[in-house]
Scaffold this motif. Structure first.
Motif, PDB file in Angstrom:
ATOM      1  N   VAL A  75       0.867  -1.067   0.066  1.00 41.59           N
ATOM      2  CA  VAL A  75       0.140   0.011  -0.204  1.00 41.59           C
ATOM      3  C   VAL A  75       0.837   1.285  -0.034  1.00 41.59           C
ATOM      4  O   VAL A  75       1.783   1.258   0.711  1.00 41.59           O
ATOM      5  N   ILE A  76       0.528   2.156  -0.789  1.00 38.68           N
ATOM      6  CA  ILE A  76       1.285   3.463  -0.800  1.00 38.68           C
ATOM      7  C   ILE A  76       0.243   4.579  -0.506  1.00 38.68           C
ATOM      8  O   ILE A  76      -0.803   4.731  -0.971  1.00 38.68           O
ATOM      9  N   PRO A  77       0.519   5.272   0.762  1.00 39.95           N
ATOM     10  CA  PRO A  77      -0.449   6.055   1.350  1.00 39.95           C
ATOM     11  C   PRO A  77      -1.037   7.135   0.684  1.00 39.95           C
ATOM     12  O   PRO A  77      -1.985   7.596   1.055  1.00 39.95           O
ATOM     13  N   SER A  78      -0.268   7.712  -0.286  1.00 33.15           N
ATOM     14  CA  SER A  78      -0.867   8.933  -0.940  1.00 33.15           C
ATOM     15  C   SER A  78      -0.705   8.928  -2.465  1.00 33.15           C
ATOM     16  O   SER A  78       0.175   8.433  -2.810  1.00 33.15           O
ATOM     17  N   ASP A  79      -1.379   9.827  -3.014  1.00 35.21           N
ATOM     18  CA  ASP A  79      -1.070  10.179  -4.495  1.00 35.21           C
ATOM     19  C   ASP A  79       0.256  10.395  -4.698  1.00 35.21           C
ATOM     20  O   ASP A  79       0.805  10.015  -5.938  1.00 35.21           O
ATOM     21  N   ASP A  80       0.769  11.436  -4.071  1.00 38.28           N
ATOM     22  CA  ASP A  80       2.079  11.856  -4.493  1.00 38.28           C
ATOM     23  C   ASP A  80       3.129  10.866  -4.228  1.00 38.28           C
ATOM     24  O   ASP A  80       4.076  10.758  -5.172  1.00 38.28           O
ATOM     25  N   ASP A  81       3.101   9.954  -3.378  1.00 38.41           N
ATOM     26  CA  ASP A  81       3.988   8.957  -3.277  1.00 38.41           C
ATOM     27  C   ASP A  81       3.801   7.923  -4.358  1.00 38.41           C
ATOM     28  O   ASP A  81       4.988   7.360  -4.828  1.00 38.41           O
ATOM     29  N   MET A 196      -2.971   1.157  -8.409  1.00 31.80           N
ATOM     30  CA  MET A 196      -4.388   1.218  -8.381  1.00 31.80           C
ATOM     31  C   MET A 196      -4.958   1.723  -7.099  1.00 31.80           C
ATOM     32  O   MET A 196      -4.392   1.480  -6.032  1.00 31.80           O
ATOM     33  N   THR A 197      -6.156   2.460  -7.217  1.00 34.56           N
ATOM     34  CA  THR A 197      -6.985   3.161  -6.163  1.00 34.56           C
ATOM     35  C   THR A 197      -8.052   2.863  -6.378  1.00 34.56           C
ATOM     36  O   THR A 197      -8.658   2.658  -7.447  1.00 34.56           O
ATOM     37  N   THR A 198      -9.027   3.279  -5.574  1.00 34.76           N
ATOM     38  CA  THR A 198     -10.751   3.348  -5.589  1.00 34.76           C
ATOM     39  C   THR A 198     -11.039   4.374  -4.907  1.00 34.76           C
ATOM     40  O   THR A 198     -10.526   5.086  -4.119  1.00 34.76           O
ATOM     41  N   LEU A 199     -12.215   4.894  -5.373  1.00 39.14           N
ATOM     42  CA  LEU A 199     -13.083   5.992  -4.904  1.00 39.14           C
ATOM     43  C   LEU A 199     -13.441   5.607  -3.381  1.00 39.14           C
ATOM     44  O   LEU A 199     -13.817   4.419  -3.061  1.00 39.14           O
ATOM     45  N   TYR A 214     -10.389  11.679  -2.798  1.00 41.25           N
ATOM     46  CA  TYR A 214      -9.108  11.779  -1.807  1.00 41.25           C
ATOM     47  C   TYR A 214      -9.740  11.410  -0.479  1.00 41.25           C
ATOM     48  O   TYR A 214     -10.996  11.818  -0.372  1.00 41.25           O
ATOM     49  N   PRO A 215      -8.991  10.832   0.470  1.00 44.47           N
ATOM     50  CA  PRO A 215      -7.336  10.652   0.359  1.00 44.47           C
ATOM     51  C   PRO A 215      -7.528   9.143  -0.419  1.00 44.47           C
ATOM     52  O   PRO A 215      -8.258   8.540  -0.299  1.00 44.47           O
ATOM     53  N   ALA A 216      -6.347   9.357  -1.304  1.00 47.79           N
ATOM     54  CA  ALA A 216      -6.111   7.992  -2.074  1.00 47.79           C
ATOM     55  C   ALA A 216      -5.107   7.181  -1.607  1.00 47.79           C
ATOM     56  O   ALA A 216      -4.016   7.805  -1.729  1.00 47.79           O
ATOM     57  N   ALA A 217      -5.298   6.161  -1.025  1.00 46.57           N
ATOM     58  CA  ALA A 217      -3.982   5.158  -0.875  1.00 46.57           C
ATOM     59  C   ALA A 217      -4.212   4.307  -2.268  1.00 46.57           C
ATOM     60  O   ALA A 217      -5.288   3.767  -2.687  1.00 46.57           O
ATOM     61  N   TYR A 218      -2.845   4.004  -2.759  1.00 42.62           N
ATOM     62  CA  TYR A 218      -2.741   2.956  -3.865  1.00 42.62           C
ATOM     63  C   TYR A 218      -2.111   1.577  -3.511  1.00 42.62           C
ATOM     64  O   TYR A 218      -1.446   1.591  -2.513  1.00 42.62           O
ATOM     65  N   GLU A 219      -2.585   0.700  -4.128  1.00 35.52           N
ATOM     66  CA  GLU A 219      -1.866  -0.468  -4.247  1.00 35.52           C
ATOM     67  C   GLU A 219      -0.791  -0.702  -5.128  1.00 35.52           C
ATOM     68  O   GLU A 219      -1.188  -0.397  -6.454  1.00 35.52           O
TER      69      GLU A 219
END
Length: 253
Positions: A75-81, A196-199, A214-219
């Motif tokens: 899991v990547i905790p933010s959009d910027d990361d 990937m992320t979800t609403l 947002y907030p968006a965490a990515y896999e």
């Protein structure tokens, strides 16, 4: 850095193998004996570095494989990361097949300016990009601005793709519009990395529930991850990609 270190190990091992073979030549043996070099000590002094090099090589390889497993799905905790990690993956691409990026976004208002900055800075020549954004609020739970922002961003992408400097750098850019709810969105590289992320939902006591991005965490699904979980997540994201890129690209030449 890892590749350079492994290459150095190979060169090191080859050097000592050749050195050992040279010491087995009759003339070299005689000369070594004349200067007081004992054969047993010579064997230890030459063979031991070879063994240590091979052991170290295997240690590095095992570490690499464990690293792939550990980072296969995370899991990547933010959009910027997520975008920082994506750029790092893209910079590792070496083949034409790897030099592709699919972006399934919502309105692309944050992603496109960043990717454009990468391109303006002279990166990713020869790459193939596909961008998809929603252009219709088919669900009243979606913020109305998403559709208009998506159309505006796609128009800018098409205009940018037609610039002479882009075609001269062999960069292919295609823009797509889709009209379903962008529940699943993210990035897919030619190397097989998926971010990937979800609403999610905004719940308020005074307003009806509304979707938000947002907030968006990515896999991050790593291409080396062949677990059942990774295969299923990969299948889900690729299905959403197929749906987003099903129409003809805008401004197709």
């Amino acid at each position: 850095m890892k590749t350079a270190w492994q290459d150095l190990q190979v060169r090191f091992a080859v050097f000592f193998v050749l050195l050992y073979l040279a010491t087995q030549l009759p003339l070299v043996k005689e000369w070594l004996a004349s200067v007081g070099v004992n054969q047993s000590w010579l064997n230890v002094g030459v063979i031991l570095p070879i063994i240590l090099t091979l052991v170290l090589w295997q240690t590095v390889e095992i570490t690499r494989r464990l690293d792939d497993v550990e980072h296969g799905s995370k899991v990547i905790p933010s959009d910027d990361d997520a975008l920082t990690a994506l750029k790092a993956v893209m910079e590792e691409a070496r083949t034409t097949k790897e030099m592709r990026l699919d972006v399934v976004g919502i309105s692309l208002t944050s992603t496109w300016p960043l990717v454009r900055r990468w391109l303006d800075n002279g990166k990713f020549d020869g790459w193939d990009f596909r961008f998809a954004a929603t252009t219709s609020s088919v669900n009243p739970s979606c913020p109305q601005r998403w559709a208009s922002e998506g159309r505006e961003t796609l128009t800018r992408i098409v205009k940018y793709s037609e610039a002479q400097r882009i075609t001269e750098r062999r960069i292919q850019i295609a823009a797509y519009e889709y009209q379903h709810v962008p529940a699943i969105h993210g990035f897919r590289t030619g190397s097989g990395d998926i971010f990937m992320t979800t609403l999610t939902w905004s719940i308020s006591a005074t307003k009806p529930p509304q979707l938000r991005s947002y907030p968006a965490a990515y896999e991050h699904i790593h291409p080396s991850d062949d677990s059942a979980y990774a295969r299923e997540r990969r299948r889900v994201f690729e299905a959403w990609c197929d749906a987003a890129f099903a129409s003809e690209p805008l401004g197709a030449r």
